[in-house]
Structures are given as C-alpha cells and as structure tokens.
Design a protein around this motif. Structure first.
Motif, PDB file in Angstrom:
ATOM      1  N   GLU A 227       0.651  -1.560   0.200  1.00  0.00           N
ATOM      2  CA  GLU A 227      -0.225  -0.292   0.155  1.00  0.00           C
ATOM      3  C   GLU A 227       0.829   1.167  -0.217  1.00  0.00           C
ATOM      4  N   PHE A 228       1.525   1.256   1.106  1.00  0.00           N
ATOM      5  CA  PHE A 228       3.065   2.408   0.963  1.00  0.00           C
ATOM      6  C   PHE A 228       3.620   2.816  -0.630  1.00  0.00           C
ATOM      7  N   TYR A 229       4.136   1.767  -1.190  1.00  0.00           N
ATOM      8  CA  TYR A 229       4.483   1.691  -2.922  1.00  0.00           C
ATOM      9  C   TYR A 229       2.992   2.491  -3.879  1.00  0.00           C
ATOM     10  N   ASP A 230       2.632   1.487  -3.641  1.00  0.00           N
ATOM     11  CA  ASP A 230       1.471   1.672  -4.648  1.00  0.00           C
ATOM     12  C   ASP A 230       0.416   3.264  -4.160  1.00  0.00           C
ATOM     13  N   SER A 231       0.552   3.851  -3.237  1.00  0.00           N
ATOM     14  CA  SER A 231       0.473   4.935  -3.200  1.00  0.00           C
ATOM     15  C   SER A 231       0.664   5.735  -3.673  1.00  0.00           C
TER      16      SER A 231
END
Length: 252
Positions: A227-231
C-alpha cells in the motif's frame, strides 16, 4: 480519418511513447493508418484506451489489463461497474488519508505533538506499535537491524526531513518512469532500483543485492508495504520488485 497519435495522447494525458508501447505489445493497436502510414485511432480505440487507463490507475499490470479487455465474454458495462466499485473504494481510502495529512499539517502549524495513535490513524485500526515490535521479532537478531537501530538513534529532525524528501523525489521519478511505459527490466527502472538500494545503505544498513531482492518480495507480499508503494503510483510495488530483481541479476 480518425485521430492521430499526438491528438490521442493529448486527449488522454499520456505520452506518445506510451501509446507506441501499447501498440507494440498488442494492448491498443490503432484501427487504421493514414496514407503515409501513421497511426489513426477511432472512437472504439478511445473507448478501449479509457478502460486501459482506468485499470492502470487502479494498479492492474498491463498483462492483466489485456486479459480483462480481451475476454470474449466481457461486457463493457461490467467493466465500468467493476471500475466504479474499485474507484469508490480508493476514493474513500484517499479521503481518509487526506484528512490524516490535514490533521498533521494543522498540528505542525500549531506546534502540537501528535500521539503515536494520531500519527498512524491513517492506517485504520492497526496498532501503530506493532510495526516496531514486528520488526524486532523478524530481524532483531540480525546485524542489519542492529546497525539500523544505531543509525536512526542519532538522527535529527533535519535528517528525517532529508530522508522523506529523498523518498518523495525518488517516488515522483519512478511514477514518471511507469507513466512512460518503461519496463521493469529496462535500464531506467534498474537504475532507480539501484538508487533505492543505496538509499537504504546510506540511511539504515548495508543492503546487499540478496537483501534487496528479499525486500522487493516483501513489498508485494506484505499489504502494508504494498500500500505504501502503490500510493506513489498504482502498481509501483510490483514494478519495483521486478526492477530490484533485474538490477540484482545485472550486478551479479
């Protein structure tokens, strides 16, 4: 006569290079050509491009987008319903994150120190302290963990601000690379993966290529890291994992 590749790029807010890439991989081939052999897109092509960009925004890799769109039994209305549901979920999530950021900005402005719970409320019901505990459980006995703990204990606010700025600037460049249709095993992506590895080595611990590839797998397998990187850009976690692996192979 249809629309030229430049016109379509302008309509859709993508680069001409991206459209060429979609054509090369068979994801979006224009329906016609001009007398001079130039690509010409019709309204059906624009509809398909719209669906492609919807799925890309939602984080679907190109190969999965192709499968979804080329399913002979697929219903365009079902595509729209699915995309609407996914977008609605994402909007709700982003609104929650925006509120948390606004709260943090206001607290900084007024000189208020947020509690750990307030800092991590963007992550929902998860206990913010569990990340530190989990990290110690998973890596507490390693030299990398010990080195990371030694380093971060000495960092000032300016150091943390610089780290955040470096990550933000890197994420913008990586998202732009993906927008341009660059493959994960291309030189540009591998170079940014190497930069990512060196950032870890500079600020936390000596990150070997073996460790880095393990991290890449975790960025996809662990929903919190994903989720961190896909944000930063939908699909970035998987793209980065593949770039990390390609870079490690290149360096061996």
């Amino acid at each position: 006569m249809g629309y030229s590749v430049g016109q379509v790029a302008g309509f859709a807010g993508v680069t001409v290079r991206t459209l060429h890439h979609y054509d090369e991989i068979g994801l979006l081939s224009p329906s016609g050509r001009s007398h001079a052999g130039h690509r010409r897109y019709d309204d059906a092509d624009l509809d398909r491009l719209q669906r492609i960009l919807f799925y890309r925004e939602l984080g679907f890799p190109l190969d999965e987008v192709a499968v979804l769109l080329d399913d002979p039994e697929s219903d365009p209305r079902e595509h729209l319903r699915r995309q609407h549901a996914l977008l609605t979920d994402r909007i709700a999530r982003l609104q929650q994150m925006a509120k948390a950021v606004e709260h943090a900005m206001e607290a900084k402005k007024m000189g208020i120190n947020l509690t750990p719970e307030e800092r991590f409320e963007v992550f929902g019901d998860k206990d913010p302290e569990q990340y530190a505990e989990e990290a110690e459980q998973r890596w507490g006995g390693t030299e990398a963990y010990a080195e990371s703990q030694r380093r971060v204990a000495t960092y000032t606010k300016d150091d943390w601000r610089r780290i955040q700025d470096e990550v933000a600037e890197w994420s913008v460049r990586y998202a732009a690379l993906m927008d341009a249709g660059e493959s994960a095993d291309g030189e540009a992506a591998m170079d940014l993966a190497e930069e990512h590895r060196r950032h870890i080595g500079t600020w936390y611990y000596d990150c070997s290529y073996e460790i880095h590839t393990g991290l890449g797998e975790m960025y996809v397998a662990d929903e919190r890291f994903k989720e961190f990187y896909d944000s930063m850009k939908p699909g970035l976690a998987e793209h980065l994992r593949d770039a990390i692996l390609a870079n490690a192979v290149r360096k061996v």
